[in-house]
Design a protein around this motif. Structure first.
Motif, PDB file in Angstrom:
ATOM      1  N   UNK A  17       0.825  -1.212   0.000  1.00  0.00           N
ATOM      2  CA  UNK A  17       0.000   0.000   0.000  1.00  0.00           C
ATOM      3  C   UNK A  17       0.859   1.261   0.000  1.00  0.00           C
ATOM      4  N   UNK A  18       1.922   1.212   0.788  1.00  0.00           N
ATOM      5  CA  UNK A  18       2.782   2.401   0.877  1.00  0.00           C
ATOM      6  C   UNK A  18       3.473   2.690  -0.459  1.00  0.00           C
ATOM      7  N   UNK A  19       3.644   1.640  -1.229  1.00  0.00           N
ATOM      8  CA  UNK A  19       4.283   1.833  -2.538  1.00  0.00           C
ATOM      9  C   UNK A  19       3.340   2.504  -3.539  1.00  0.00           C
ATOM     10  N   UNK A  20       2.089   2.555  -3.195  1.00  0.00           N
ATOM     11  CA  UNK A  20       1.130   3.188  -4.107  1.00  0.00           C
ATOM     12  C   UNK A  20       1.231   4.708  -3.980  1.00  0.00           C
ATOM     13  N   UNK A  21       1.125   5.366  -5.115  1.00  0.00           N
ATOM     14  CA  UNK A  21       1.289   6.826  -5.118  1.00  0.00           C
ATOM     15  C   UNK A  21       0.204   7.536  -4.322  1.00  0.00           C
ATOM     16  N   UNK A  22      -0.954   6.928  -4.282  1.00  0.00           N
ATOM     17  CA  UNK A  22      -2.093   7.590  -3.636  1.00  0.00           C
ATOM     18  C   UNK A  22      -2.100   7.439  -2.114  1.00  0.00           C
ATOM     19  N   UNK A  23      -1.072   6.765  -1.585  1.00  0.00           N
ATOM     20  CA  UNK A  23      -0.993   6.598  -0.127  1.00  0.00           C
ATOM     21  C   UNK A  23      -0.440   7.881   0.501  1.00  0.00           C
ATOM     22  N   UNK A  24      -1.210   8.456   1.397  1.00  0.00           N
ATOM     23  CA  UNK A  24      -0.730   9.681   2.050  1.00  0.00           C
ATOM     24  C   UNK A  24      -0.646   9.473   3.561  1.00  0.00           C
ATOM     25  N   UNK A  25       0.205  10.215   4.188  1.00  0.00           N
ATOM     26  CA  UNK A  25       0.346  10.108   5.640  1.00  0.00           C
ATOM     27  C   UNK A  25      -0.933  10.601   6.311  1.00  0.00           C
ATOM     28  N   UNK A  26      -1.266   9.966   7.391  1.00  0.00           N
ATOM     29  CA  UNK A  26      -2.473  10.373   8.104  1.00  0.00           C
ATOM     30  C   UNK A  26      -2.255  11.689   8.849  1.00  0.00           C
ATOM     31  N   UNK A  27      -3.212  12.598   8.718  1.00  0.00           N
ATOM     32  CA  UNK A  27      -3.207  13.832   9.523  1.00  0.00           C
ATOM     33  C   UNK A  27      -4.509  13.845  10.315  1.00  0.00           C
ATOM     34  N   UNK A  28      -4.428  14.222  11.560  1.00  0.00           N
ATOM     35  CA  UNK A  28      -5.658  14.215  12.372  1.00  0.00           C
ATOM     36  C   UNK A  28      -6.786  15.053  11.767  1.00  0.00           C
ATOM     37  N   UNK A  29      -6.429  16.076  10.962  1.00  0.00           N
ATOM     38  CA  UNK A  29      -7.508  16.911  10.421  1.00  0.00           C
ATOM     39  C   UNK A  29      -8.287  16.230   9.288  1.00  0.00           C
ATOM     40  N   UNK A  30      -7.896  15.029   8.954  1.00  0.00           N
ATOM     41  CA  UNK A  30      -8.689  14.264   7.982  1.00  0.00           C
ATOM     42  C   UNK A  30      -9.996  13.808   8.623  1.00  0.00           C
TER      43      UNK A  30
END
Lengths: 136, 462
Positions: free
Chosen positions: A12-25
């Protein structure tokens, strides 16, 4: 030894669309721990947040603030999903936000990510890993 | 074709396709979907012993079918109109049976596209297959398609006037008409046409066998078809048609088998049940694939049985995680912990808190446990008490999944007692048995892995 969860996360992390989680999500009245507490009984391997909360793109004209979550769990193959969803609804009863939950088995999730399902397309628009099972 | 041959035929198809369906999130097309829908009906008829499958099917049917999947199922499509229409017919029936997908977006999309295409079908009602999709929507989900429901009777009148209707059409019309209280005349008109066909059937036996089977399995709620002379004609013709055909359409095979089962006497029913019990992979076995990728249903190897029996865990009471890991690294022989660890790609987690004597609980994750009992538990008073207590203690974890590795054919009474507690526990645990057959497969696979490792190390040693 690399666990199944780790290999899944690596993929999953290798996928471009994977973004780090931010609490404001997450909306103000839903915390990460609220979500994880509600899902603990499923012994999740990974929990993923996707949809407009992450991608900031809306595909449905109907909804304004639902949370799209995927919970990957071995348990999905052993219980009636109806029962599991009922329990999740109970666990989220105090949360005001609508939660669109998908409970998927490990193998099921693999075929979703590799295939061209709606979920894989949604994940391509952006997702974030909320939780991964820790190694012993 | 004999009913027993048909049972074996269905089992082979079912074992093959069920696990494929389960592992492949690509939505199956009409034939496969119909096969599963009819198999679901058959399991409902069987009820006893196959309840796990009803749960498994419900999970499959209610998963997200990909939200744009139905977007492309246009029933008026020139090339794929038939397949798309019949796919909608099956989908309406499936969701009426088990409910809509759990994923709300998937349900919304299904309803959105189904309404869109029903409108399209309504605008071209005389196209072939449109009557099927329109009637199925009303018959199965009248509340969701009330616009179609209000309009349909006027169109059914036109269909009936047209004549030359197949029994399948008449049957679906009747199902749709069962949703109206004020359409008795239309219903009687349709029914008399169907009875006319029943008394003067035409078409090949291959075609007829499906019609008779449908009449037996799906239309017995109509008193005129389930009593007296008409019923006798239906059953006689079904038996005759089946006896002369060499095969049945595979997607319809579960419905034909269900018809065989319904008309069979107790002795024949038992015969079919026995064939199913020995050939059909248990639903729980499919679940175990989530843990053991390699499990395949057709593996019946007995040659590793004795070897598998000889493997004993060698953990001692109150073993620490470190000791367990050390043992894994510097193994002094096979043990089930090592085997499970290797095959589930997990590291043994601390289990000493649960451990007593020769029993080990392998904790795959918090809430998922494999219980290993290395000694036999015969059917004697007091035997199995420790196993019972320890399993019950695991059930205190919310939604615990407890898999019992049954190495020695533990006395059924011990298992039953544990199952009983699991089924009544408020924490809603699942207690599954990994029985001898799977134990052998697990061990067999482990041997293969060990051998492969040895082989890969050989050149380095040289």
């Amino acid at each position: 030894m690399i666990s199944r969860t780790e290999s899944l996360v690596n993929m999953l992390r290798a996928m471009q669309s994977c973004v780090e989680f931010c609490p404001d999500m997450l909306p103000d009245d839903v915390s990460l721990s609220t979500i994880l507490d509600a899902l603990r009984f499923l012994s999740p391997m990974i929990v993923i947040l996707y949809g407009s909360a992450v991608s900031h793109r809306k595909f449905s004209s109907k909804r304004t603030s639902d949370l799209d979550i995927v919970c990957v769990s071995i348990k999905a193959a052993f219980w009636s999903l109806e029962q599991l969803h009922k329990k999740i609804r109970e666990n989220f009863r105090d949360v005001n936000v609508e939660i669109d939950m998908s409970i998927i088995s490990y193998n099921g999730f693999l075929s979703i990510v590799k295939g061209r399902s709606s979920l894989s397309k949604s994940l391509n628009h952006g997702f974030s890993i909320l939780y991964q099972e820790e190694k012993a | 074709m004999k009913p027993t041959d048909l049972a074996n035929y269905w089992i082979a198809k079912h074992n093959k396709h069920y696990s494929k369906y389960l592992m492949n999130y690509k939505e199956p097309r009409y034939d496969l979907k119909t096969f599963f829908l009819y198999s679901y009906h058959f399991f409902k008829t069987l009820k006893e012993g196959w309840g796990d499958y009803l749960v498994g099917y419900s999970n499959l049917f209610r998963r997200d079918p990909a939200d744009d999947y139905y977007k492309y199922r246009d029933p008026t499509d020139e090339e794929r109109g038939r397949q798309n229409s019949l796919e909608w017919v099956a989908a309406f029936e499936i969701f009426a049976e088990v409910g809509f997908p759990h994923n709300e977006s998937a349900t919304d999309d299904f309803l959105k596209y189904s309404r869109m295409f029903l409108e399209k079908a309504k605008r071209s009602p005389s196209l072939e297959w449109m009557d099927f999709i329109l009637c199925s929507a009303v018959a199965n989900l009248p509340a969701q398609y009330d616009v179609i429901k209000k309009w349909l009777p006027s169109q059914l009148e036109k269909y009936l006037k047209k004549g030359d209707l197949s029994p399948h059409q008449l049957m679906i019309y009747l199902k749709a008409l069962s949703r109206y209280e004020d359409q008795k005349e239309l219903r009687n008109q349709t029914l008399s046409k169907l009875i006319e066909w029943i008394t003067n059937p035409d078409g090949t036996f291959e075609r007829q066998v499906n019609i008779w089977a449908r009449l037996i399995t799906r239309m017995q709620w109509i008193p005129e078809l389930s009593n007296g002379e008409v019923k006798r004609i239906i059953v006689d013709n079904f038996v005759r048609s089946l006896s002369v055909v060499y095969s049945v359409e595979w997607s319809n095979s579960p419905m034909v088998l269900e018809a065989c089962y319904l008309i069979a006497n107790n002795e024949k029913k038992k015969e079919i049940e026995q064939i199913l019990a020995s050939g059909l992979a248990p639903a729980s076995f499919i679940g175990l694939r989530e843990l053991f990728d390699f499990l395949i249903s057709e593996d019946e190897a007995l040659e590793v049985q004795e070897a598998a029996r000889k493997v004993k865990e060698k953990c001692k009471g109150s073993i620490s995680q470190k000791e367990c890991r050390d043992c894994m690294t510097n193994k002094k022989g096979d043990c089930w912990i090592r085997i499970l660890s290797k095959l589930t790609h997990t590291e043994p987690k601390l289990h000493s808190g649960y451990e007593i004597a020769d029993k080990v609980i392998y904790s795959l994750q918090q809430g998922i446990y494999i219980v290993v009992k290395a000694e036999e538990i015969p059917k004697q008073v007091g035997e199995g008490d420790i196993l019972y207590r320890q399993c019950v203690s695991l059930f205190s974890v919310d939604h615990a999944l407890v898999l019992y590795l049954n190495l020695f054919d533990t006395a059924p009474i011990v298992i039953e007692e544990i199952k009983k507690v699991a089924s009544t526990s408020k924490t809603n645990p699942v207690f599954e048995i990994i029985d001898q057959k799977y134990v052998r497969q697990i061990y067999r696979e482990y041997i293969k892995l060990e051998q492969a490792e040895k082989d890969s190390n050989k050149p380095e040693q040289q």
